[in-house]
Design a protein around this motif. Sequence first.
Motif, PDB file in Angstrom:
ATOM      1  N   ASP A  82       0.800  -1.220   0.000  1.00 54.86           N
ATOM      2  CA  ASP A  82       0.000   0.000   0.000  1.00 54.86           C
ATOM      3  C   ASP A  82       0.836   1.275   0.000  1.00 54.86           C
ATOM      4  N   GLU A  83       2.146   1.145  -0.012  1.00 50.01           N
ATOM      5  CA  GLU A  83       3.028   2.315  -0.006  1.00 50.01           C
ATOM      6  C   GLU A  83       3.853   2.366  -1.282  1.00 50.01           C
ATOM      7  N   ALA A  84       4.219   3.561  -1.698  1.00 51.31           N
ATOM      8  CA  ALA A  84       5.084   3.741  -2.868  1.00 51.31           C
ATOM      9  C   ALA A  84       6.543   3.563  -2.451  1.00 51.31           C
ATOM     10  N   GLY A  85       7.375   3.110  -3.386  1.00 57.45           N
ATOM     11  CA  GLY A  85       8.815   2.996  -3.142  1.00 57.45           C
ATOM     12  C   GLY A  85       9.227   1.873  -2.233  1.00 57.45           C
ATOM     13  N   SER A  86       8.513   0.773  -2.239  1.00 58.84           N
ATOM     14  CA  SER A  86       8.804  -0.326  -1.321  1.00 58.84           C
ATOM     15  C   SER A  86       9.740  -1.362  -1.932  1.00 58.84           C
ATOM     16  N   THR A  87      10.406  -2.099  -1.046  1.00 60.65           N
ATOM     17  CA  THR A  87      11.328  -3.158  -1.464  1.00 60.65           C
ATOM     18  C   THR A  87      10.722  -4.546  -1.265  1.00 60.65           C
ATOM     19  N   PHE A  88       9.476  -4.630  -0.792  1.00 59.61           N
ATOM     20  CA  PHE A  88       8.830  -5.925  -0.544  1.00 59.61           C
ATOM     21  C   PHE A  88       7.314  -5.755  -0.576  1.00 59.61           C
ATOM     22  N   CYS A  89       6.598  -6.874  -0.605  1.00 56.39           N
ATOM     23  CA  CYS A  89       5.133  -6.878  -0.512  1.00 56.39           C
ATOM     24  C   CYS A  89       4.745  -7.523   0.809  1.00 56.39           C
ATOM     25  N   LYS A  90       3.609  -7.116   1.339  1.00 57.20           N
ATOM     26  CA  LYS A  90       3.097  -7.634   2.611  1.00 57.20           C
ATOM     27  C   LYS A  90       2.112  -8.761   2.330  1.00 57.20           C
ATOM     28  N   GLN A  91       2.054  -9.744   3.236  1.00 56.48           N
ATOM     29  CA  GLN A  91       1.103 -10.848   3.070  1.00 56.48           C
ATOM     30  C   GLN A  91      -0.301 -10.390   3.465  1.00 56.48           C
ATOM     31  N   CYS A  92      -1.287 -10.804   2.669  1.00 52.85           N
ATOM     32  CA  CYS A  92      -2.687 -10.518   2.978  1.00 52.85           C
ATOM     33  C   CYS A  92      -3.044 -11.182   4.301  1.00 52.85           C
ATOM     34  N   THR A  93      -3.788 -10.481   5.148  1.00 56.80           N
ATOM     35  CA  THR A  93      -4.152 -11.006   6.463  1.00 56.80           C
ATOM     36  C   THR A  93      -5.495 -11.732   6.401  1.00 56.80           C
ATOM     37  N   GLY A  94      -5.824 -12.462   7.451  1.00 57.64           N
ATOM     38  CA  GLY A  94      -7.089 -13.186   7.534  1.00 57.64           C
ATOM     39  C   GLY A  94      -8.272 -12.264   7.335  1.00 57.64           C
ATOM     40  N   GLY A  95      -9.328 -12.769   6.701  1.00 52.67           N
ATOM     41  CA  GLY A  95     -10.511 -11.971   6.426  1.00 52.67           C
ATOM     42  C   GLY A  95     -10.387 -11.149   5.154  1.00 52.67           C
ATOM     43  N   ASN A  96      -9.240 -11.269   4.472  1.00 51.33           N
ATOM     44  CA  ASN A  96      -8.970 -10.490   3.266  1.00 51.33           C
ATOM     45  C   ASN A  96      -8.355 -11.364   2.183  1.00 51.33           C
ATOM     46  N   TYR A  97      -8.350 -10.842   0.959  1.00 52.59           N
ATOM     47  CA  TYR A  97      -7.670 -11.500  -0.161  1.00 52.59           C
ATOM     48  C   TYR A  97      -6.991 -10.432  -1.007  1.00 52.59           C
ATOM     49  N   CYS A  98      -5.994 -10.842  -1.793  1.00 48.69           N
ATOM     50  CA  CYS A  98      -5.236  -9.905  -2.621  1.00 48.69           C
ATOM     51  C   CYS A  98      -4.931 -10.549  -3.972  1.00 48.69           C
ATOM     52  N   GLY A  99      -5.312  -9.888  -5.046  1.00 50.38           N
ATOM     53  CA  GLY A  99      -4.978 -10.349  -6.394  1.00 50.38           C
ATOM     54  C   GLY A  99      -3.584  -9.889  -6.782  1.00 50.38           C
ATOM     55  N   VAL A 100      -3.132 -10.244  -7.964  1.00 50.90           N
ATOM     56  CA  VAL A 100      -1.812  -9.827  -8.471  1.00 50.90           C
ATOM     57  C   VAL A 100      -1.769  -8.306  -8.545  1.00 50.90           C
ATOM     58  N   GLY A 101      -0.694  -7.707  -8.040  1.00 49.27           N
ATOM     59  CA  GLY A 101      -0.508  -6.258  -8.110  1.00 49.27           C
ATOM     60  C   GLY A 101      -1.418  -5.472  -7.182  1.00 49.27           C
ATOM     61  N   ALA A 102      -1.873  -6.090  -6.098  1.00 47.49           N
ATOM     62  CA  ALA A 102      -2.804  -5.425  -5.171  1.00 47.49           C
ATOM     63  C   ALA A 102      -2.110  -4.295  -4.412  1.00 47.49           C
ATOM     64  N   ALA A 103      -2.797  -3.138  -4.373  1.00 46.35           N
ATOM     65  CA  ALA A 103      -2.314  -1.988  -3.616  1.00 46.35           C
ATOM     66  C   ALA A 103      -2.997  -1.931  -2.248  1.00 46.35           C
ATOM     67  N   ALA A 104      -3.970  -2.820  -2.021  1.00 46.74           N
ATOM     68  CA  ALA A 104      -4.680  -2.883  -0.742  1.00 46.74           C
ATOM     69  C   ALA A 104      -5.316  -4.261  -0.596  1.00 46.74           C
ATOM     70  N   GLU A 105      -5.567  -4.639   0.642  1.00 45.97           N
ATOM     71  CA  GLU A 105      -6.290  -5.877   0.907  1.00 45.97           C
ATOM     72  C   GLU A 105      -7.771  -5.647   0.609  1.00 45.97           C
ATOM     73  N   LEU A 106      -8.417  -6.633   0.056  1.00 46.55           N
ATOM     74  CA  LEU A 106      -9.860  -6.571  -0.178  1.00 46.55           C
ATOM     75  C   LEU A 106     -10.530  -7.523   0.806  1.00 46.55           C
ATOM     76  N   PRO A 107     -11.599  -7.086   1.486  1.00 53.05           N
ATOM     77  CA  PRO A 107     -12.220  -7.938   2.499  1.00 53.05           C
ATOM     78  C   PRO A 107     -13.028  -9.077   1.887  1.00 53.05           C
ATOM     79  N   CYS A 108     -13.068 -10.213   2.600  1.00 53.32           N
ATOM     80  CA  CYS A 108     -13.962 -11.298   2.202  1.00 53.32           C
ATOM     81  C   CYS A 108     -15.369 -10.714   2.177  1.00 53.32           C
ATOM     82  N   PRO A 109     -16.169 -11.066   1.166  1.00 53.42           N
ATOM     83  CA  PRO A 109     -17.523 -10.496   1.075  1.00 53.42           C
ATOM     84  C   PRO A 109     -18.407 -10.903   2.254  1.00 53.42           C
ATOM     85  N   ALA A 110     -19.427 -10.090   2.519  1.00 54.84           N
ATOM     86  CA  ALA A 110     -20.405 -10.407   3.557  1.00 54.84           C
ATOM     87  C   ALA A 110     -20.983 -11.793   3.266  1.00 54.84           C
ATOM     88  N   GLY A 111     -21.139 -12.595   4.306  1.00 54.43           N
ATOM     89  CA  GLY A 111     -21.633 -13.961   4.148  1.00 54.43           C
ATOM     90  C   GLY A 111     -20.511 -14.979   4.013  1.00 54.43           C
TER      91      GLY A 111
END
Length: 183
Positions: A82-111
């Motif tokens: 989610d930050e510019a100029g980074s040297t690594f990517c962060k792992q998506c946390t529980g309750g979320n998913y991340c596609g290729v090139g994700a700039a943010a975690e997306l939450p699991c849908p309601a239900g």
Amino acid sequence: CIECTVGYYCGEGAAVALPCPGGTHKNASLLVMSSIAQCVSCPAGPSCSVGSPSAVPCAPGTFSPNASAETCTSCDAGTFQDEAGSTFCKQCTGGNYCGVGAAAELPCPAGSFSNTAGLQDASECSPCPVGSACSTGSTDHVLCAPGTFSSNASAPTCTSCVAGTFQEAQGSTLCIECTLGYY
């Protein structure tokens, strides 16, 4: 003679300005560069395309782990940045998913829910079981409280029992008719 183009170098007797190669950029401390050796190596975090006047920070969703990168690399599925100029990517946390090139975690849908890290797609979130509810981004399902029920899987909320019915148990799938003489 024509002045050398910014981000390029011109040796003595040059017929044309030459760009700093990919992975390097113009030396900002020099007004005019006369050799390729004066081009500065791009640090880790940004990238430097051919002829760069300066290092350009990698955009969110991308990273550059090593110095002298000509381009930034997209984050793999299951990771984000989610930050510019980074040297690594962060792992998506529980309750979320991340596609290729994700700039943010997306939450699991309601239900649905997930307590697993590194999900790559919403389809990897688990459906909420019957008798419980899962709000957007849930890491676990929540049993329906007394007075409510959920008769379907993948419910975002529990439903209140209607007048004339009740439910005293937690995690129920239906309401019970009131006994004669009670309300």
